[in-house]
Design a protein around this motif. Structure first.
Motif, short mmCIF file in Angstrom:
data_model
loop_
_atom_site.label_atom_id
_atom_site.label_comp_id
_atom_site.label_asym_id
_atom_site.label_seq_id
_atom_site.Cartn_x
_atom_site.Cartn_y
_atom_site.Cartn_z
N ILE A 229 0.66 4.33 -2.70
CA ILE A 229 0.46 5.75 -2.38
C ILE A 229 1.55 6.60 -3.01
O ILE A 229 1.29 7.62 -3.65
CB ILE A 229 0.46 5.95 -0.84
N PRO B 9 0.81 -1.23 0.00
CA PRO B 9 0.00 0.00 0.00
C PRO B 9 0.84 1.27 0.00
O PRO B 9 0.49 2.24 -0.69
CB PRO B 9 -0.82 -0.11 1.29
N LEU B 10 1.94 1.25 0.72
CA LEU B 10 2.80 2.43 0.76
C LEU B 10 3.35 2.72 -0.64
O LEU B 10 3.39 3.87 -1.09
CB LEU B 10 3.96 2.18 1.74
N TYR B 11 3.72 1.67 -1.31
CA TYR B 11 4.22 1.83 -2.68
C TYR B 11 3.14 2.42 -3.58
O TYR B 11 3.41 3.30 -4.39
CB TYR B 11 4.69 0.47 -3.21
#
Lengths: 260, 291, 439
Positions: free
Chosen positions: A143, A139-141
């Motif tokens: 975003i 998910p961080l990627y």
């Protein structure tokens, strides 16, 4: 390394005891340093010699028989290592600087100002600290990709600020500082910013330094996120570059699932 | 223009930058991970079927998960007291700052600076079995070859030892910062009263370090439960699952086998376990002194 | 409490809401501006098309240079095209590809390790090349590589080379023991002959081994390394259709073969459980298992070592492992034609010759074999015969990584002296469960 210069000289010791204590400290230091010293000395060996004299134990198990700087020469010749170092330095410094600013402010509020939701916020800090990074990676990627940051310093720096650890650590310290200081300052007309700036920060210099140092080292050592969030070799950091040295085909260090 | 804020407002402003960061790069991904944990998600199908809590109930029958939970707890029980005690002792030992002491301090801190992956790889080689450097050294004392990381009883304690070698420097640093905040006058007063070193420690140092100790324990527990790198580098969960720990299990499920749903569920179980422990630690330790 | 009193005095009602609103919009603005700034900066002043190519970094710089060179050559033959060649560490490459895939950012063209083809196909990460490859060009590949590149009757990626492992030996150590290993397949050692030789060359002192008979190059030894030892005695890993392990991985033949291999370690003390790196290169083991590339690497790094090559031993049959890096086209690429041109240039005849010469690997193309006469000589001839007559492909399943881990874990137990049967029963059960997920 001289982060604290406390005057808390605890115990005056008798002669013998002092010697035993000194010996113990030294022995501990050797235990802490020995593996690293061995690694460093190995780096001075020619490649073929590194694992040659491991068994049985002799002087050459530790000391290089033919000392050489070849490994370092290779490192510098085969790779734009200066660029990688610079990237690591930029990223680690920026994160450390931003983090200590942002975290200390939050920590001050969490420690000293009463506001609705403070406990909830602290809980949030703990939560972020606990969740393993591996769970957040995808998910961080996504975003960061949505922000258009892939392959930029922003990707390496911004998502790392603040570190929940820093907020937590600073909060604990700020809570420990005597309340009388705030009160005195308030009587002198200081507002929150003044207390934070003129009282908290100067009094916490050692711990602020520790936090900065720890963030720097954490970022310097970080690997997974830089690997995932950058593709371009220009954005590569040292750890990612180093990781590929010991791997790959023909390398005995790792067992690939395939080795063809 | 001078204008003052309600303290509440000031509080919100102070935390705003941090909250933005935590939300954007912590909580939002976390929510995403939670949604993933409710789906049978495998990175292929964008419309992954919703499976409710199936990924969570699947964990209950996953033997590797229970092994991992047990191992991780055992690891935390070994590491947390060890690293905390070593860190505190080191901090006390390097207290009066002289040039020699600064050197010692740097030595104790040195493993912190090396990257975890490199440090783990180093230990793997040092403790290689049966003819690695450490066995080679032990052979001098006629100790028979040890299996170390290959031995199902030695592997996990050895990883705890490695981690505490690696990270005690941080605990030391934090305690040093704490010691620095203890006013010297307290010791002077105690010195006049004739209190010995041990009593000074018991009466002044330890109580005043309470807040820091709470922090250290909580952080070390969290970090212990998140143990991953040495397992990833050295043992990969073996031998016989003796070092299978939660985050490694999570990593394997999520990134190697691409069972993202299971991995996400696992991470939330981990989150709940650690949050419970941390809350307990706060309760217990706060009870002792006014936090 | 006191703090509140001080604050309340000068705060007009509504300030809080106002500030909160301001802060919110500022944040939104900032992130928008940041996005704009970074985006414009991020756009690589692209007058031309850019093609992304990722591979796993080799430990030998020359190979990385060669692959980078392929990118440069393509740029020259295709003006206006920029090839961005990026290398990543092997251990994390799969993770990197996966994450990029989740973000719809996989490179146009990338290295596909042969056993992962099935997984990539299942997950629709790569495109079938059938409409693109010319029939005449396909005919240039040997049957084994043809088999590797094909899955479910389609072609998914093209190989850079062929490769297989044989037994590398320390010439001086064997000379000393007056042992001459066979260099032709009809004189290949049996398992038992190998065991005899191993017992002769192992050195022990004071109850400890000071020189091992055999040590694997890769640690821990995975499916790739172990499989020939199973296959030579009729052992299998999965059913031929790749859907079941029970009855294959724990069949009597596999158990027996795994036991033989495992006994080399704890029971017979002929091989180290955890070899230090370069155990063979430094003369601390007499045999190792390696492919032609490993052989070349060892020869280049250890000047004082004389290395020979013989076949892996046989039992009921001869067996050698095989497989190679392939290059595939991402399903996410927006320029499939250009990507194909790149793939066909990197795997084309000219590049194939260059790559094979540089790496020491064996060619997958018949034309290359014809062009490089040295391949008919020892030591390449050993690898070549082994591959052609004894090659055993690895199981094909989208769950390959899982299968590999399960076999590796079981092998660790067996090496430590635990009975093979229960370890393999458990592994087979786990694998069957996992494969069931892919239906």
């Amino acid at each position: 390394m001289n982060l604290t210069s406390s005057g808390t000289n605890i115990r005056p010791r008798s002669g013998l005891l002092a010697h035993v204590a000194a010996g113990g400290k030294l022995a501990l230091a050797i235990i802490f340093v020995f593996p690293l010293a061995w690694m460093f000395l190995s780096s001075l060996r020619p490649v073929a010699e590194i694992f040659q004299y491991i068994f049985p134990f002799s002087l050459w198990t530790v000391v290089p028989l033919h000392a050489t700087l070849d490994s370092y020469r290779h490192l510098l010749r085969d790779e734009p290592f200066g660029r990688y170092l610079a990237n690591s330095l930029i990223v680690a410094s920026c994160v450390a600087a931003f983090d200590v600013a942002v975290s200390s402010m939050a920590a001050y509020a969490l420690a000293r100002i009463r506001f609705a939701g403070r406990e909830a916020l602290f809980f949030l800090v703990l939560t972020v600290m606990i969740i393993p990074f591996e769970a957040l990676l995808v998910p961080l990627y996504l975003i960061v990709r949505w922000l258009g940051w892939v392959d930029s310093y922003a990707a390496l720096i911004v998502p790392m600020v603040p570190r929940a650890f820093s907020i937590f650590l600073l909060r604990q310290f700020f809570r420990g500082l005597p309340r009388e200081l705030d009160d005195a300052a308030r009587i002198d007309g200081c507002r929150d910013w003044g207390i934070y700036w003129h009282i908290m920060l100067p009094l916490s210099r050692p711990v602020l330094l520790s936090v900065t140092l720890l963030t720097f080292q954490e970022m310097w050592g970080s690997f997974t996120w830089p690997l995932v969030s950058t593709n371009n070799a220009n954005m590569r950091v040292v750890q990612v570059a180093v990781a590929s040295f010991g791997q790959g085909d023909g390398s005995p260090r790792r067992s690939p699932s395939c080795c063809s | 223009m001078r204008w003052s804020l309600r303290p509440e407002t000031a509080g919100y402003l102070f935390v705003l930058p941090a909250v933005l960061g935590l939300l954007a790069f912590g909580i939002i991904p976390l929510i995403y991970a939670f949604v993933v944990s409710l789906h049978n998600y495998d990175l292929v199908n964008p419309r992954a079927p919703y499976v409710g809590l199936a990924n969570y109930t699947a964990l209950a029958t996953d033997r590797v998960f229970w092994t991992a939970l047990r191992n991780t707890s055992a690891y935390a029980l070994m590491l947390v007291p060890l690293q905390t005690a070593v860190g505190l002792s080191l901090a006390l030992m390097v207290q009066p700052s002289t040039r020699w002491i600064a050197l010692l301090r740097a030595s104790y801190f040195m493993p912190v600076v090396v990257s975890y992956v490199v440090a783990a790889g180093l230990w793997e080689i040092l403790f290689a079995a049966p003819n690695g450097p450490m066995n080679s050294l032990l052979a001098l004392a006629h100790v028979p070859p040890q299996l170390f990381f290959q031995d199902r009883h030695q592997a996990l304690p050895l990883i705890a030892l490695m981690s505490s070698w690696k990270w005690s420097g941080i605990t030391m640093l934090i305690y040093l910062s704490g010691l620095h905040e203890i006013p010297a006058e307290l010791y002077e007063a105690a010195g006049v009263d004739g209190a010995g070193g041990l009593r000074q420690f018991g009466n002044i140092t330890w109580p005043l370090l309470h807040r820091i100790t709470l922090f250290v324990l909580v952080v070390n527990t969290i970090e212990a439960f998140k143990i991953f790198t040495p397992v990833y580098v050295i043992t990969r969960g073996g031998p016989l699952n003796a070092t299978m720990v939660l985050v490694f299990h999570l990593f394997r499920e999520g990134f190697r086998y691409v069972h993202l749903g299971d991995a996400s569920a696992l991470s939330f179980v981990l989150l709940v376990v650690i949050l419970t422990l941390a809350t307990l630690q706060f309760r217990v330790l706060r009870g002792e002194s006014q936090g | 409490m006191r703090a509140q009193k001080v604050g309340r005095a000068g705060t007009p009602i509504g300030r809080r809401t106002l500030l909160a609103g301001a802060a919110g919009s500022a944040a939104a603005l900032a992130s928008g501006a940041l996005r704009a700034v970074i985006r414009t900066e991020g756009v690589r002043a692209a007058p031309s098309t850019t093609l992304q190519f990722w591979y796993t970094r080799y430990a030998v710089p020359l190979l990385n240079d060669t692959l980078d060179g392929f990118g440069k050559a393509f740029e020259q033959s295709h003006p206006g095209v920029k090839v961005q060649v990026q290398a990543f560490p092997y251990g994390e490459y799969f993770q990197k590809i996966n994450t990029a895939y989740a973000g719809n950012q996989t490179p146009d063209v990338f290295f596909v390790d042969f056993p992962l083809i099935a997984n990539y196909v299942y997950r629709k990460m790569i495109v079938a090349l059938d409409p693109l490859v010319a029939k005449t060009d396909l005919d240039d590949y040997y049957p084994a590589p043809r088999g590797d590149m094909t899955y479910q009757d389609k072609i998914w990626a093209l190989p850079l080379h062929q490769s297989g492992e044989e037994l590398l030996y320390n010439v001086d150590a064997l000379d000393e023991a007056k042992i001459r290993p066979p260099h032709s397949l009809d004189q290949q050692w049996t398992r038992e002959q190998f065991l005899d030789v191993a017992e002769k060359v192992v050195r022990r002192a004071a109850g400890r081994v000071t020189r091992w008979a055999y040590a694997t190059t890769y640690y821990p030894p995975g499916l790739y390394v172990i499989q020939p030892w199973l296959a030579m005695s009729g052992g299998e890993i999965l059913s031929p259709d790749g859907t079941r392990a029970t009855g294959y991985l724990n069949s009597p033949a596999t158990v027996q073969a795994f036991t033989f291999w495992g006994d080399l370690y704890t029971k017979r003390q002929l091989a180290p459980i955890q070899p230090t790196p370069d155990t063979f290169g430094t003369g601390q083991a007499v045999f190792t298992q390696g492919n032609p590339f490993v052989l070349r690497d060892i020869v280049q790094r250890f000047h004082n070592l004389r290395v020979g090559v013989t076949y892996l031993p046989r039992d009921r049959r001869c067996a050698t492992n095989m497989g190679a890096y392939h290059i595939g086209i991402s399903a996410q690429t927006k320029q499939r034609d250009l990507a194909w041109e790149f793939v066909s240039s990197v795997t084309g005849r000219e590049a194939h010759v260059q790559w094979v010469k540089t790496t020491g690997y064996l060619p997958a193309r018949k034309s290359t074999y014809a062009e490089l006469p040295y391949l008919k000589q020892y030591p390449w001839s050993v690898f070549w015969d082994g591959l052609a007559r004894c090659g055993v492909p690895r199981p094909r399943t989208p769950a390959f990584d899982f299968v590999d881990d399960a076999v590796t874990d079981a092998s660790k137990d067996i090496q430590l002296g635990h009975p093979a049967k229960p370890a393999l029963d458990e592994a087979a059960g786990k694998i069957d469960q996992e494969i069931a997920r892919y239906k």
